[in-house]
Write a protein that holds these residues in place. Structure first.
Motif, mmCIF file in Angstrom:
data_model
loop_
_atom_site.group_PDB
_atom_site.id
_atom_site.type_symbol
_atom_site.label_atom_id
_atom_site.label_comp_id
_atom_site.label_asym_id
_atom_site.label_seq_id
_atom_site.Cartn_x
_atom_site.Cartn_y
_atom_site.Cartn_z
ATOM 1 N N PRO A 138 0.985 -1.127 -0.059
ATOM 2 C CA PRO A 138 -0.049 0.114 -0.019
ATOM 3 C C PRO A 138 1.017 1.241 -0.110
ATOM 4 N N ARG A 139 0.453 2.063 -0.896
ATOM 5 C CA ARG A 139 1.233 3.189 -0.851
ATOM 6 C C ARG A 139 0.275 4.604 -1.030
ATOM 7 N N ARG A 140 0.743 5.791 -0.894
ATOM 8 C CA ARG A 140 0.108 7.050 -1.136
ATOM 9 C C ARG A 140 0.873 8.011 -1.851
ATOM 10 N N GLN A 141 0.140 8.938 -2.654
ATOM 11 C CA GLN A 141 0.499 9.972 -3.241
ATOM 12 C C GLN A 141 0.795 11.285 -2.738
ATOM 13 N N VAL A 142 2.008 11.968 -2.615
ATOM 14 C CA VAL A 142 1.913 13.293 -2.015
ATOM 15 C C VAL A 142 2.362 14.236 -3.188
ATOM 16 N N THR A 143 1.759 15.277 -3.248
ATOM 17 C CA THR A 143 2.130 16.421 -4.209
ATOM 18 C C THR A 143 2.917 17.496 -3.415
ATOM 19 N N TYR A 144 4.003 17.780 -4.008
ATOM 20 C CA TYR A 144 4.785 18.920 -3.614
ATOM 21 C C TYR A 144 4.815 19.932 -4.713
ATOM 22 N N PHE A 145 5.070 21.333 -4.200
ATOM 23 C CA PHE A 145 5.006 22.472 -4.937
ATOM 24 C C PHE A 145 6.295 23.245 -4.885
ATOM 25 N N CYS A 146 6.751 23.934 -5.875
ATOM 26 C CA CYS A 146 8.186 24.570 -5.688
ATOM 27 C C CYS A 146 7.570 26.118 -6.312
ATOM 28 N N SER A 147 8.836 26.880 -5.930
ATOM 29 C CA SER A 147 8.450 28.374 -6.145
ATOM 30 C C SER A 147 8.196 28.569 -7.681
ATOM 31 N N ALA A 148 9.018 27.678 -8.419
ATOM 32 C CA ALA A 148 8.991 27.771 -9.762
ATOM 33 C C ALA A 148 7.779 27.599 -10.445
ATOM 34 N N GLY A 149 6.618 27.150 -9.825
ATOM 35 C CA GLY A 149 5.073 26.465 -10.397
ATOM 36 C C GLY A 149 5.151 25.151 -10.776
ATOM 37 N N HIS A 150 6.180 24.383 -10.330
ATOM 38 C CA HIS A 150 6.080 23.141 -10.847
ATOM 39 C C HIS A 150 5.480 22.223 -9.682
ATOM 40 N N ASP A 151 4.745 21.221 -9.853
ATOM 41 C CA ASP A 151 4.093 20.390 -9.211
ATOM 42 C C ASP A 151 4.525 18.977 -9.091
ATOM 43 N N SER A 152 5.001 18.243 -8.060
ATOM 44 C CA SER A 152 5.690 16.902 -8.396
ATOM 45 C C SER A 152 4.896 16.023 -7.496
ATOM 46 N N ILE A 153 4.363 14.852 -8.230
ATOM 47 C CA ILE A 153 3.742 13.840 -7.461
ATOM 48 C C ILE A 153 4.692 12.644 -7.141
ATOM 49 N N ILE A 154 4.928 12.627 -5.653
ATOM 50 C CA ILE A 154 5.980 11.663 -5.163
ATOM 51 C C ILE A 154 5.119 10.481 -4.375
ATOM 52 N N TRP A 155 5.309 9.305 -4.824
ATOM 53 C CA TRP A 155 4.712 8.111 -4.096
ATOM 54 C C TRP A 155 5.597 7.584 -2.830
ATOM 55 N N PHE A 156 4.761 7.424 -1.553
ATOM 56 C CA PHE A 156 5.283 7.020 -0.591
ATOM 57 C C PHE A 156 4.706 5.802 0.075
ATOM 58 N N ALA A 157 5.317 4.970 0.708
ATOM 59 C CA ALA A 157 4.679 3.905 1.325
ATOM 60 C C ALA A 157 3.712 4.499 2.199
ATOM 61 N N ALA A 192 6.710 8.072 6.914
ATOM 62 C CA ALA A 192 6.559 9.509 7.276
ATOM 63 C C ALA A 192 6.682 10.474 6.066
ATOM 64 N N ILE A 193 5.884 11.556 5.877
ATOM 65 C CA ILE A 193 5.936 12.273 4.885
ATOM 66 C C ILE A 193 7.063 13.653 5.181
ATOM 67 N N PRO A 194 8.094 13.853 4.454
ATOM 68 C CA PRO A 194 8.943 14.977 4.793
ATOM 69 C C PRO A 194 8.130 16.231 4.296
ATOM 70 N N GLU A 195 8.385 17.235 5.054
ATOM 71 C CA GLU A 195 7.952 18.649 4.871
ATOM 72 C C GLU A 195 8.349 19.258 3.562
ATOM 73 N N THR A 196 9.568 18.922 2.949
ATOM 74 C CA THR A 196 9.987 19.485 1.856
ATOM 75 C C THR A 196 10.585 18.292 1.091
ATOM 76 N N TRP A 197 10.799 18.574 -0.228
ATOM 77 C CA TRP A 197 11.495 17.563 -1.237
ATOM 78 C C TRP A 197 12.028 18.441 -2.315
ATOM 79 N N ASP A 198 13.046 17.728 -2.932
ATOM 80 C CA ASP A 198 13.747 18.650 -3.868
ATOM 81 C C ASP A 198 12.874 18.409 -5.047
ATOM 82 N N CYS A 199 12.389 19.547 -5.814
ATOM 83 C CA CYS A 199 11.858 19.319 -7.184
ATOM 84 C C CYS A 199 12.599 18.809 -8.206
ATOM 85 N N PRO A 200 12.148 17.625 -8.830
ATOM 86 C CA PRO A 200 12.858 16.825 -9.912
ATOM 87 C C PRO A 200 12.980 17.623 -11.192
ATOM 88 N N ARG A 201 12.385 18.917 -11.491
ATOM 89 C CA ARG A 201 12.653 19.441 -12.579
ATOM 90 C C ARG A 201 13.678 20.687 -12.662
#
Length: 113
Positions: A27-46, A50-59
């Motif tokens: 089982p997993r869940r998707q979390v969406t992160y937003f950067c200041s450049a306007g990109h939104d990134s969907i990251i899958w976690f178990a 624990a979901i981190p507060e920040t994530w490096d934008c892949p773009r």
């Protein structure tokens, strides 16, 4: 002659040719992160991770946060420092002069001056 432990016809880390009917993905869940450049990134976690507060934008590589209306600011990049700049942080001018004088004395002694 080939090794008896080699697996022929597949590569390391390859997935099976067809999914096994007796297994299901964890089982997993998707979390969406937003950067200041306007990109939104969907990251899958178990699901239990624990979901981190920040994530490096892949773009763009900038920090991304969970709040779309208030993404984290751009990361401050440190300017490039040369080897000499790091040495100057550790040593004073007096220390540098003493070390240079000591090294020159050793060189002159070896040369027989």
């Amino acid at each position: 002659m080939s090794s008896g432990s080699a697996i022929r016809g597949s590569r390391v880390g390859s997935s099976p040719m067809r999914p096994d009917e007796r297994t299901e993905p964890a089982p997993r869940r998707q979390v969406t992160y937003f950067c200041s450049a306007g990109h939104d990134s969907i990251i899958w976690f178990a699901a239990e991770a624990a979901i981190p507060e920040t994530w490096d934008c892949p773009r763009c590589g900038q920090p991304a946060g969970l709040d779309s209306s208030n993404p984290p600011g751009r990361a401050r990049t440190e300017p490039y420092k040369s080897h000499l700049a790091y040495v100057k942080e550790r040593r004073s001018e007096e220390d540098a002069a003493a070390i240079l004088a000591e090294a020159l004395a050793k060189v002159r002694q070896r040369r027989g001056e």
